[in-house]
Design a protein around this motif. Structure first.
Motif, PDB file in Angstrom:
ATOM      1  N   LEU A 211       0.805  -1.220   0.000  1.00 37.52           N
ATOM      2  CA  LEU A 211       0.000   0.000   0.000  1.00 37.52           C
ATOM      3  C   LEU A 211       0.838   1.270   0.000  1.00 37.52           C
ATOM      4  O   LEU A 211       0.298   2.369  -0.147  1.00 37.52           O
ATOM      5  N   ARG A 212       2.149   1.152   0.203  1.00 37.65           N
ATOM      6  CA  ARG A 212       3.094   2.258   0.026  1.00 37.65           C
ATOM      7  C   ARG A 212       2.800   3.484   0.890  1.00 37.65           C
ATOM      8  O   ARG A 212       2.975   4.614   0.450  1.00 37.65           O
ATOM      9  N   ARG A 213       2.345   3.271   2.092  1.00 29.28           N
ATOM     10  CA  ARG A 213       2.165   4.409   2.990  1.00 29.28           C
ATOM     11  C   ARG A 213       2.345   3.961   4.421  1.00 29.28           C
ATOM     12  O   ARG A 213       2.239   2.773   4.739  1.00 29.28           O
ATOM     13  N   VAL A 214       2.610   4.917   5.293  1.00 28.12           N
ATOM     14  CA  VAL A 214       2.692   4.626   6.719  1.00 28.12           C
ATOM     15  C   VAL A 214       1.277   4.540   7.278  1.00 28.12           C
ATOM     16  O   VAL A 214       0.349   5.192   6.768  1.00 28.12           O
ATOM     17  N   GLY A 215       1.103   3.724   8.284  1.00 30.99           N
ATOM     18  CA  GLY A 215      -0.213   3.606   8.888  1.00 30.99           C
ATOM     19  C   GLY A 215      -0.519   4.754   9.832  1.00 30.99           C
ATOM     20  O   GLY A 215       0.393   5.425  10.346  1.00 30.99           O
ATOM     21  N   LYS A 216      -1.783   4.985  10.060  1.00 33.64           N
ATOM     22  CA  LYS A 216      -2.246   6.004  11.005  1.00 33.64           C
ATOM     23  C   LYS A 216      -2.911   5.305  12.193  1.00 33.64           C
ATOM     24  O   LYS A 216      -3.455   4.206  12.058  1.00 33.64           O
ATOM     25  N   PRO A 217      -2.897   5.939  13.358  1.00 35.04           N
ATOM     26  CA  PRO A 217      -3.574   5.331  14.513  1.00 35.04           C
ATOM     27  C   PRO A 217      -5.020   4.960  14.225  1.00 35.04           C
ATOM     28  O   PRO A 217      -5.522   3.951  14.727  1.00 35.04           O
ATOM     29  N   GLU A 218      -5.682   5.760  13.390  1.00 29.72           N
ATOM     30  CA  GLU A 218      -7.079   5.485  13.070  1.00 29.72           C
ATOM     31  C   GLU A 218      -7.237   4.176  12.301  1.00 29.72           C
ATOM     32  O   GLU A 218      -8.289   3.532  12.382  1.00 29.72           O
ATOM     33  N   ASP A 219      -6.225   3.777  11.535  1.00 33.78           N
ATOM     34  CA  ASP A 219      -6.291   2.502  10.823  1.00 33.78           C
ATOM     35  C   ASP A 219      -6.403   1.347  11.810  1.00 33.78           C
ATOM     36  O   ASP A 219      -7.171   0.401  11.606  1.00 33.78           O
ATOM     37  N   VAL A 220      -5.620   1.417  12.865  1.00 31.56           N
ATOM     38  CA  VAL A 220      -5.666   0.380  13.897  1.00 31.56           C
ATOM     39  C   VAL A 220      -6.963   0.479  14.686  1.00 31.56           C
ATOM     40  O   VAL A 220      -7.589  -0.534  15.001  1.00 31.56           O
ATOM     41  N   ALA A 221      -7.375   1.696  14.997  1.00 28.80           N
ATOM     42  CA  ALA A 221      -8.569   1.905  15.806  1.00 28.80           C
ATOM     43  C   ALA A 221      -9.809   1.315  15.155  1.00 28.80           C
ATOM     44  O   ALA A 221     -10.661   0.721  15.823  1.00 28.80           O
ATOM     45  N   ARG A 222      -9.926   1.476  13.845  1.00 34.92           N
ATOM     46  CA  ARG A 222     -11.093   0.920  13.154  1.00 34.92           C
ATOM     47  C   ARG A 222     -11.095  -0.603  13.206  1.00 34.92           C
ATOM     48  O   ARG A 222     -12.153  -1.232  13.333  1.00 34.92           O
ATOM     49  N   ALA A 223      -9.912  -1.198  13.109  1.00 36.04           N
ATOM     50  CA  ALA A 223      -9.827  -2.662  13.198  1.00 36.04           C
ATOM     51  C   ALA A 223     -10.211  -3.136  14.594  1.00 36.04           C
ATOM     52  O   ALA A 223     -10.914  -4.144  14.757  1.00 36.04           O
ATOM     53  N   VAL A 224      -9.757  -2.417  15.611  1.00 38.12           N
ATOM     54  CA  VAL A 224     -10.115  -2.774  16.994  1.00 38.12           C
ATOM     55  C   VAL A 224     -11.614  -2.643  17.207  1.00 38.12           C
ATOM     56  O   VAL A 224     -12.247  -3.521  17.816  1.00 38.12           O
ATOM     57  N   ARG A 225     -12.191  -1.563  16.714  1.00 39.87           N
ATOM     58  CA  ARG A 225     -13.647  -1.371  16.872  1.00 39.87           C
ATOM     59  C   ARG A 225     -14.418  -2.515  16.234  1.00 39.87           C
ATOM     60  O   ARG A 225     -15.408  -3.002  16.795  1.00 39.87           O
ATOM     61  N   PHE A 226     -13.986  -2.952  15.064  1.00 33.39           N
ATOM     62  CA  PHE A 226     -14.622  -4.091  14.401  1.00 33.39           C
ATOM     63  C   PHE A 226     -14.549  -5.339  15.278  1.00 33.39           C
ATOM     64  O   PHE A 226     -15.559  -6.026  15.494  1.00 33.39           O
ATOM     65  N   LEU A 227     -13.375  -5.653  15.798  1.00 35.31           N
ATOM     66  CA  LEU A 227     -13.207  -6.858  16.600  1.00 35.31           C
ATOM     67  C   LEU A 227     -13.924  -6.773  17.943  1.00 35.31           C
ATOM     68  O   LEU A 227     -14.257  -7.796  18.537  1.00 35.31           O
ATOM     69  N   ALA A 228     -14.176  -5.565  18.424  1.00 32.48           N
ATOM     70  CA  ALA A 228     -14.874  -5.382  19.700  1.00 32.48           C
ATOM     71  C   ALA A 228     -16.395  -5.409  19.540  1.00 32.48           C
ATOM     72  O   ALA A 228     -17.118  -5.562  20.523  1.00 32.48           O
ATOM     73  N   SER A 229     -16.870  -5.299  18.316  1.00 35.41           N
ATOM     74  CA  SER A 229     -18.306  -5.151  18.069  1.00 35.41           C
ATOM     75  C   SER A 229     -18.944  -6.463  17.627  1.00 35.41           C
ATOM     76  O   SER A 229     -18.273  -7.450  17.345  1.00 35.41           O
ATOM     77  N   ASP A 230     -20.263  -6.433  17.523  1.00 34.11           N
ATOM     78  CA  ASP A 230     -21.005  -7.603  17.067  1.00 34.11           C
ATOM     79  C   ASP A 230     -20.783  -7.900  15.588  1.00 34.11           C
ATOM     80  O   ASP A 230     -21.181  -8.962  15.107  1.00 34.11           O
ATOM     81  N   GLU A 231     -20.162  -6.975  14.870  1.00 35.78           N
ATOM     82  CA  GLU A 231     -19.843  -7.248  13.471  1.00 35.78           C
ATOM     83  C   GLU A 231     -18.864  -8.416  13.340  1.00 35.78           C
ATOM     84  O   GLU A 231     -18.777  -9.039  12.280  1.00 35.78           O
ATOM     85  N   SER A 232     -18.141  -8.690  14.407  1.00 35.24           N
ATOM     86  CA  SER A 232     -17.194  -9.813  14.404  1.00 35.24           C
ATOM     87  C   SER A 232     -17.634 -10.906  15.367  1.00 35.24           C
ATOM     88  O   SER A 232     -16.815 -11.603  15.952  1.00 35.24           O
ATOM     89  N   SER A 233     -18.943 -11.073  15.513  1.00 32.59           N
ATOM     90  CA  SER A 233     -19.469 -11.967  16.540  1.00 32.59           C
ATOM     91  C   SER A 233     -19.115 -13.439  16.337  1.00 32.59           C
ATOM     92  O   SER A 233     -19.229 -14.238  17.272  1.00 32.59           O
ATOM     93  N   PHE A 234     -18.670 -13.820  15.120  1.00 35.39           N
ATOM     94  CA  PHE A 234     -18.277 -15.213  14.866  1.00 35.39           C
ATOM     95  C   PHE A 234     -16.771 -15.317  14.630  1.00 35.39           C
ATOM     96  O   PHE A 234     -16.289 -16.236  13.978  1.00 35.39           O
ATOM     97  N   ILE A 235     -16.038 -14.353  15.186  1.00 35.50           N
ATOM     98  CA  ILE A 235     -14.587 -14.314  15.017  1.00 35.50           C
ATOM     99  C   ILE A 235     -13.925 -14.325  16.386  1.00 35.50           C
ATOM    100  O   ILE A 235     -14.204 -13.466  17.230  1.00 35.50           O
ATOM    101  N   THR A 236     -13.054 -15.286  16.624  1.00 33.49           N
ATOM    102  CA  THR A 236     -12.275 -15.314  17.866  1.00 33.49           C
ATOM    103  C   THR A 236     -10.971 -16.064  17.622  1.00 33.49           C
ATOM    104  O   THR A 236     -10.873 -16.894  16.710  1.00 33.49           O
ATOM    105  N   GLY A 237      -9.965 -15.731  18.421  1.00 39.48           N
ATOM    106  CA  GLY A 237      -8.665 -16.374  18.293  1.00 39.48           C
ATOM    107  C   GLY A 237      -7.880 -15.939  17.074  1.00 39.48           C
ATOM    108  O   GLY A 237      -6.929 -16.611  16.674  1.00 39.48           O
ATOM    109  N   GLN A 238      -8.232 -14.801  16.497  1.00 37.84           N
ATOM    110  CA  GLN A 238      -7.597 -14.350  15.265  1.00 37.84           C
ATOM    111  C   GLN A 238      -6.669 -13.149  15.495  1.00 37.84           C
ATOM    112  O   GLN A 238      -6.842 -12.389  16.441  1.00 37.84           O
ATOM    113  N   VAL A 239      -5.706 -13.011  14.601  1.00 38.71           N
ATOM    114  CA  VAL A 239      -4.784 -11.881  14.635  1.00 38.71           C
ATOM    115  C   VAL A 239      -4.925 -11.138  13.316  1.00 38.71           C
ATOM    116  O   VAL A 239      -4.622 -11.685  12.248  1.00 38.71           O
TER     117      VAL A 239
END
Length: 261
Positions: A211-239
């Motif tokens: 992707l040729r760019r540095v990451g931003k804190p918001e990139d990580v934050a959105r991924a965390v929000r997804f994993l914390a929410s019901d949108e990922s309700s059938f996901i566990t043990g993943q990295v």
């Protein structure tokens, strides 16, 4: 029917919330409607968050065994259950094995692993009594593949990944999901200067990523929000790697593929 992420009525703890990735995670969860216990060693770091009505500031160090008592008291005083724990606090320094002392190595594990384990053990105890919850750990892409001059850090983040998978296995039947994000190079107050001054780092971590760019804190934050929410309700043990594809793009193209005429 798919609906937007909604964390209304839920309570989340975010450690290391004073700056960088932790602050962005807190903001992302707040935007989704959660009440956030923002935890940091420095009260000044969470001063801005503390002024908000949907934030409970908690000054605490994850290496202090008493931090769980502090958090329990804060939850009980607010009359809230614990729904989400984000283990984000950590330290990152660079050295290879010959330049890493026993004390240095132990420090990485005290903060990055033992502190995370202690909070997770406490959290699952509360979540088991209230029907479940979600834990999201901040690991690192270096914990998956290693990197130069990161002996203690990479080893500790590999341990975080192993603990994530183990606790997901143990506590899934209790309705508790445990996942991790593995950031690559993220521009924060701690990394900004190095990104600007170290040409080799830019070459390896930015030019060497698809992707040729540095990451931003918001990139990580959105991924965390997804994993914390019901949108990922059938996901566990993943990295979930949040690294611009760096880990799989070790031989990236020099330029984009041209669209056929």
């Amino acid at each position: 029917m798919l609906e937007p992420t909604n964390l209304n009525g839920r309570t989340a703890i975010v450690t290391g919330a004073g700056q960088g990735i932790g602050a962005a995670i807190a903001e992302a969860l707040l935007a989704a409607g959660a009440h956030v216990l923002a935890v940091d060693r420095e009260a000044a770091g969470i001063a801005a968050l503390a002024a908000r009505p949907d934030v409970t500031p908690v000054q605490g160090d994850v290496t202090d065994p008493a931090v769980t008592e502090t958090l329990s008291a804060a939850l009980d005083k607010a009359g809230r259950r614990l729904d989400i724990l984000v283990n984000n606090a950590g330290i990152a320094r660079g050295a290879h094995a010959l330049d890493t002392s026993d004390e240095d190595f132990t420090r990485y594990f005290d903060v990055n692993v033992l502190g995370l384990f202690r909070l997770s053990r406490w959290a699952v105890g509360r979540m088991m009594r209230t029907g479940g919850g979600a834990i999201v750990n901040t690991a690192s892409i270096f914990g998956m593949i290693g990197a130069q001059n990161s002996c203690g850090y990479s080893a500790s983040k590999a341990a975080v990944i192993g603990l994530t998978r183990q606790m997901a296995n143990d506590f899934g039947p209790n309705g508790i999901r445990v996942n991790a994000v593995a950031p690559g190079l993220i521009e924060t107050p701690l990394t900004a200067e190095r990104i600007q001054t170290e040409a080799w780092r830019r070459h390896q971590m930015i030019d060497g990523a698809p992707l040729r760019r540095v990451g931003k804190p918001e990139d990580v934050a959105r991924a965390v929000r997804f994993l914390a929410s019901d949108e990922s309700s059938f996901i566990t043990g993943q990295v979930l790697a949040v690294d611009g594809g760096w880990a799989v793009g070790r031989y990236p193209r020099e330029e984009a593929i041209h669209v056929p005429a």
